[in-house]
Write a protein that holds these residues in place. Structure first.
Motif, PDB file in Angstrom:
ATOM      1  N   GLY A 210     -25.718 -52.146 -27.457  1.00 36.15           N
ATOM      2  CA  GLY A 210     -25.037 -52.122 -28.429  1.00 36.15           C
ATOM      3  C   GLY A 210     -24.851 -53.543 -29.334  1.00 36.15           C
TER       4      GLY A 210
ATOM      5  N   LYS B  85     -25.358 -41.037 -33.636  1.00 36.94           N
ATOM      6  CA  LYS B  85     -24.056 -40.885 -33.621  1.00 36.94           C
ATOM      7  C   LYS B  85     -22.992 -42.175 -34.338  1.00 36.94           C
ATOM      8  N   ALA B  86     -23.681 -43.320 -34.036  1.00 40.34           N
ATOM      9  CA  ALA B  86     -23.135 -44.217 -34.782  1.00 40.34           C
ATOM     10  C   ALA B  86     -23.929 -45.057 -35.910  1.00 40.34           C
TER      11      ALA B  86
ATOM     12  N   THR C 288     -23.968 -49.932 -21.855  1.00 40.44           N
ATOM     13  CA  THR C 288     -23.686 -49.212 -23.256  1.00 40.44           C
ATOM     14  C   THR C 288     -23.404 -50.433 -24.037  1.00 40.44           C
ATOM     15  N   THR C 289     -22.463 -51.239 -23.894  1.00 36.71           N
ATOM     16  CA  THR C 289     -21.846 -52.165 -24.708  1.00 36.71           C
ATOM     17  C   THR C 289     -23.125 -53.098 -24.910  1.00 36.71           C
TER      18      THR C 289
ATOM     19  N   HIS D  75     -26.147 -47.016 -35.450  1.00 40.78           N
ATOM     20  CA  HIS D  75     -26.848 -48.223 -35.058  1.00 40.78           C
ATOM     21  C   HIS D  75     -27.858 -48.088 -34.412  1.00 40.78           C
TER      22      HIS D  75
ATOM     23  N   LEU E  15     -30.188 -45.138 -26.348  1.00 39.68           N
ATOM     24  CA  LEU E  15     -30.510 -45.719 -27.824  1.00 39.68           C
ATOM     25  C   LEU E  15     -30.648 -44.540 -28.729  1.00 39.68           C
TER      26      LEU E  15
ATOM     27  N   MET F  51     -27.355 -43.646 -30.029  1.00 41.31           N
ATOM     28  CA  MET F  51     -26.443 -44.678 -30.636  1.00 41.31           C
ATOM     29  C   MET F  51     -26.805 -44.851 -32.094  1.00 41.31           C
ATOM     30  N   LYS F  52     -28.118 -44.516 -32.490  1.00 43.83           N
ATOM     31  CA  LYS F  52     -28.465 -44.473 -33.693  1.00 43.83           C
ATOM     32  C   LYS F  52     -28.212 -42.909 -34.351  1.00 43.83           C
TER      33      LYS F  52
END
Ligand SMILES: Nc1ncnc2c1ncn2[C@@H]1O[C@H](COP(=O)(O)OP(=O)(O)OP(=O)(O)O)[C@@H](O)[C@H]1O
Ligand SMILES: [Mg+2]
Length: 238
Positions: free
Chosen positions: A99, A131-132, A95-96, A134, A125, A128-129
């Motif tokens: 990111g 929630k964050a 995950t890191t 990104h 992915l 991430m988009k």
């Protein structure tokens, strides 16, 4: 300098092979590549121990969630492309790395369309988009493609992924002895002996086309010796 990761939550999807092939091709073309072995199984590190020093390749081993970003920062000044090989997992390190990536390549075997592990990475992915906020660019790269895998079935796979909005690289990685051989004897496609490895020229053409496509996706400008140069095309061989 772009950070490229190879991810698929399923083991054996072809991540390490694809990562090594891309990294060594870019290095052969004269780019400085930092290859990060983020898989505790250490396949890339073992390849490096077999190979010895390879021009334009730096290897980072023993990577952790805490150290990954430091490695990227430390090597940034001497790297044109980072290539990260990840474990077949969906853990904190994966995950890191996702990111921190500019582009994630998800190898999927053309023959088996072994989509479960790929779907897990695509879900991660998407999360991430959502929630964050990104968004990380990503593409599926079909691999271990044999002549048995018909153009029609490859087109079907591409169509299926396109429906989900997933980009698929035009260049699939073939199933080739030369690619396996690298892990047996070390070195690169350019140090293997053409008399001993069948279809080495075709293997090289395949990976050159792959690297060209990757470079088109990630055009880069680097500054070396105070002179800015666009290095995504037409570099002379190392
Ligand atoms: N294009 C290819 N041609 C021939 N053999 C391949 C190819 N890609 C992968 N292989 C073989 O398939 C096996 C698995 O490949 P690889 O180690 O690259 O997968 P991986 O996704 O990194 O696996 P893991 O999740 O265990 O790290 C290896 O034995 C490798 O030599
Ligand atoms: Mg691997």
């Amino acid at each position: 300098m772009p950070v490229i990761s190879f991810a698929n939550a399923k083991g054996g999807a072809g991540k390490t092979t694809a990562a090594l092939l891309l990294a060594t091709e870019l290095a052969h073309q004269g780019y400085r590549v930092t290859l990060i072995d983020a898989d505790p199984q250490r396949w890339i590190s073992q390849w490096h121990e077999l190979s010895g020093a390879v021009r334009n390749i730096s290897i980072i081993t023993e990577v952790s969630v805490a150290s990954l970003q430091c490695h990227l920062r430390e090597m940034a000044g001497q790297t044109d492309y980072f290539v990260i090989d990840l474990a077949g997992a969906r853990d904190a390190l994966v995950t890191t790395a996702l990111g921190l990536s500019d582009h994630v390549f998800i190898p999927v075997q053309g023959s088996a369309m072994d989509a479960k592990g790929a779907a897990q990475i695509l879900d991660l992915l998407a999360l991430m988009k959502e929630k964050a906020g990104h968004a990380v660019a990503h593409s599926v790269v079909l691999t271990r493609v044999t002549p048995m895998v018909t153009t029609r079935s490859l087109l079907a796979i591409k169509g299926l992924l396109a429906q989900r909005g997933v980009n698929v690289l035009n260049t699939p990685i073939g199933e080739r002895t030369a690619f396996r051989e690298l892990f047996e004897v070390g070195g690169t496609l350019y140090s293997l002996d053409a008399a001993k490895v069948s279809n080495l020229d075709k293997a090289r053409d395949n990976i050159r086309a792959l690297a060209d496509e990757v470079k088109r996706l990630m055009p880069m400008r680097i500054v070396r010796s105070g002179v800015g140069r666009v290095l995504n095309f037409n570099r002379s061989a190392a």
